[in-house]
Design a protein around this motif. Sequence first.
Motif, short mmCIF file in Angstrom:
data_model
loop_
_atom_site.label_atom_id
_atom_site.label_comp_id
_atom_site.label_asym_id
_atom_site.label_seq_id
_atom_site.Cartn_x
_atom_site.Cartn_y
_atom_site.Cartn_z
N GLY A 121 0.83 -1.20 0.00
CA GLY A 121 0.00 0.00 0.00
C GLY A 121 0.86 1.24 0.00
N GLY A 122 0.28 2.34 0.42
CA GLY A 122 1.03 3.59 0.46
C GLY A 122 1.92 3.67 1.69
N THR A 123 2.63 4.77 1.81
CA THR A 123 3.53 4.99 2.95
C THR A 123 3.31 6.39 3.50
OG1 THR A 123 5.22 3.49 2.11
CG2 THR A 123 5.92 5.13 3.71
N SER A 124 3.14 6.49 4.81
CA SER A 124 3.06 7.79 5.48
C SER A 124 4.24 7.90 6.44
CB SER A 124 1.75 7.92 6.25
OG SER A 124 0.64 7.91 5.38
N LEU A 125 4.94 8.99 6.36
CA LEU A 125 6.09 9.24 7.24
C LEU A 125 5.76 10.38 8.20
CD1 LEU A 125 8.89 9.12 4.52
CD2 LEU A 125 8.26 7.31 6.11
N THR A 126 6.19 10.24 9.42
CA THR A 126 5.89 11.23 10.45
C THR A 126 7.18 11.75 11.07
OG1 THR A 126 3.83 10.07 10.96
CG2 THR A 126 4.61 11.68 12.57
N SER A 127 7.30 13.06 11.18
CA SER A 127 8.46 13.65 11.84
C SER A 127 8.09 14.00 13.28
CB SER A 127 8.91 14.90 11.10
OG SER A 127 7.88 15.88 11.12
N SER A 128 9.09 14.22 14.09
CA SER A 128 8.85 14.62 15.47
C SER A 128 8.28 16.04 15.49
CB SER A 128 10.15 14.57 16.28
OG SER A 128 10.69 13.26 16.26
N GLY A 129 7.14 16.21 16.13
CA GLY A 129 6.51 17.53 16.14
C GLY A 129 6.05 17.88 14.74
N THR A 130 6.47 19.03 14.24
CA THR A 130 6.14 19.46 12.88
C THR A 130 7.40 19.80 12.10
OG1 THR A 130 5.85 21.74 13.66
CG2 THR A 130 3.88 20.35 13.57
N LEU A 131 8.47 19.06 12.36
CA LEU A 131 9.77 19.43 11.79
C LEU A 131 9.80 19.35 10.26
CD1 LEU A 131 12.26 17.89 14.37
CD2 LEU A 131 11.51 20.25 14.14
N TYR A 132 8.97 18.50 9.67
CA TYR A 132 8.94 18.46 8.20
C TYR A 132 8.49 19.80 7.63
CZ TYR A 132 9.59 13.36 7.86
OH TYR A 132 10.10 12.09 7.90
N THR A 134 9.08 22.78 9.24
CA THR A 134 9.88 23.91 9.72
C THR A 134 11.38 23.71 9.57
OG1 THR A 134 9.86 22.98 11.97
CG2 THR A 134 8.12 24.55 11.40
N SER A 135 11.81 22.53 9.20
CA SER A 135 13.24 22.26 9.12
C SER A 135 13.58 21.70 7.73
CB SER A 135 13.67 21.25 10.20
OG SER A 135 14.97 20.75 9.93
N ALA A 136 14.46 22.40 7.00
CA ALA A 136 14.87 21.93 5.68
C ALA A 136 15.61 20.61 5.79
CB ALA A 136 15.75 22.98 5.01
N THR A 137 16.42 20.45 6.82
CA THR A 137 17.18 19.21 7.00
C THR A 137 16.24 18.03 7.22
OG1 THR A 137 19.01 20.45 7.97
CG2 THR A 137 18.96 18.07 8.37
N ASP A 138 15.24 18.21 8.08
CA ASP A 138 14.29 17.14 8.35
C ASP A 138 13.44 16.83 7.12
OD1 ASP A 138 15.06 17.96 11.12
OD2 ASP A 138 13.62 16.39 11.61
N LEU A 139 13.01 17.87 6.42
CA LEU A 139 12.17 17.65 5.24
C LEU A 139 12.96 16.92 4.15
CD1 LEU A 139 9.56 17.94 3.70
CD2 LEU A 139 10.22 20.29 3.10
N ALA A 140 14.21 17.31 3.95
CA ALA A 140 15.04 16.62 2.97
C ALA A 140 15.25 15.16 3.35
CB ALA A 140 16.39 17.33 2.84
N LYS A 225 -1.81 17.81 8.94
CA LYS A 225 -0.40 17.53 9.27
C LYS A 225 0.43 17.25 8.03
CE LYS A 225 -1.39 15.76 13.90
NZ LYS A 225 -1.22 14.60 14.83
N CYS A 226 -0.15 17.48 6.85
CA CYS A 226 0.57 17.17 5.61
C CYS A 226 1.64 18.22 5.34
CB CYS A 226 -0.43 17.11 4.45
SG CYS A 226 0.33 16.72 2.87
N ALA A 227 2.86 17.78 5.07
CA ALA A 227 3.96 18.70 4.78
C ALA A 227 4.46 18.56 3.35
CB ALA A 227 5.13 18.46 5.74
N ALA A 228 4.32 17.37 2.77
CA ALA A 228 4.80 17.15 1.40
C ALA A 228 4.14 15.88 0.87
CB ALA A 228 6.32 17.01 1.36
N LEU A 229 4.06 15.79 -0.45
CA LEU A 229 3.54 14.59 -1.11
C LEU A 229 4.56 14.15 -2.15
CD1 LEU A 229 1.35 12.50 -1.94
CD2 LEU A 229 0.40 14.27 -3.46
N ILE A 230 5.00 12.91 -2.03
CA ILE A 230 5.90 12.32 -3.03
C ILE A 230 5.06 11.33 -3.82
CG2 ILE A 230 7.91 10.85 -3.42
CD1 ILE A 230 7.60 13.11 -0.34
#
Length: 233
Positions: A121-132, A134-140, A225-230
């Motif tokens: 199926g699909g995949t959902s990834l979760t970062s700590s807090g909302t770092l995806y 607010t943080s370029a490093t975490d989002l990358a 809580k969506c930050a990006a869609l791949i």
Amino acid sequence: VLAAFEEANVVMDKHTVRQIASGKSAQFPATWKITGGYHTAGAAITGNVSNVSERTIVIDDLLLASVFIALIDEAKAHFDVRGTYSKEAGNFLAYTWDKNVLQVGVLAARAAATITSVSSGGTSLTSSGTLYRTSATDLAAGIYAARQALDEKDVTSQANVFVRPSQYYLLAQSTALINRDWGGMGSYADGKILKIADCDIVKTMHLPITNIASGPTAYQGDFSKCAALIMTK
């Protein structure tokens, strides 16, 4: 209207489009891998059970954008009224198309497999807090993790990363991501980030980030809580 639609739309060439001449729904076949093995002389070759399913897509009601222009208003106007409203109508249709497709993309990433017994199926990834967000490093790092998840599920197609402007410019300001000595692609001066993890970065205001509980049911969901869609095509 069509010219404005094509100019404003960002997802048209990044997902599968099918023309449907008539009917209320369309069926899209879903297949999965087959297995095999070494043959023993004299044994009957009966063939393996094929893994086939389908997705049925129900066609939406007619989407339209209409404007009433009184003849007196058109006569008094000092600009091309119809040209302006035609462009705005095209923009509305393009933006709605984008929003619908991206909402379905997020829902598909959360969904179970179409062929439940064998495929992924699909995949959902979760970062700590909302770092995806607010943080370029975490989002990358999240984009790399998403590309890895696709690879591990044997999805080798070209993928696109859809992010809102706030996340896009976070990434564009990260010198690690655009540093050409590291193979980065983009420009700090131009505010551009082109690729991460071999995925093209697409900036759009239409990635859903709220709880959508109205409109067609197929597009509803809590996207707060969506930050990006791949997504692949």
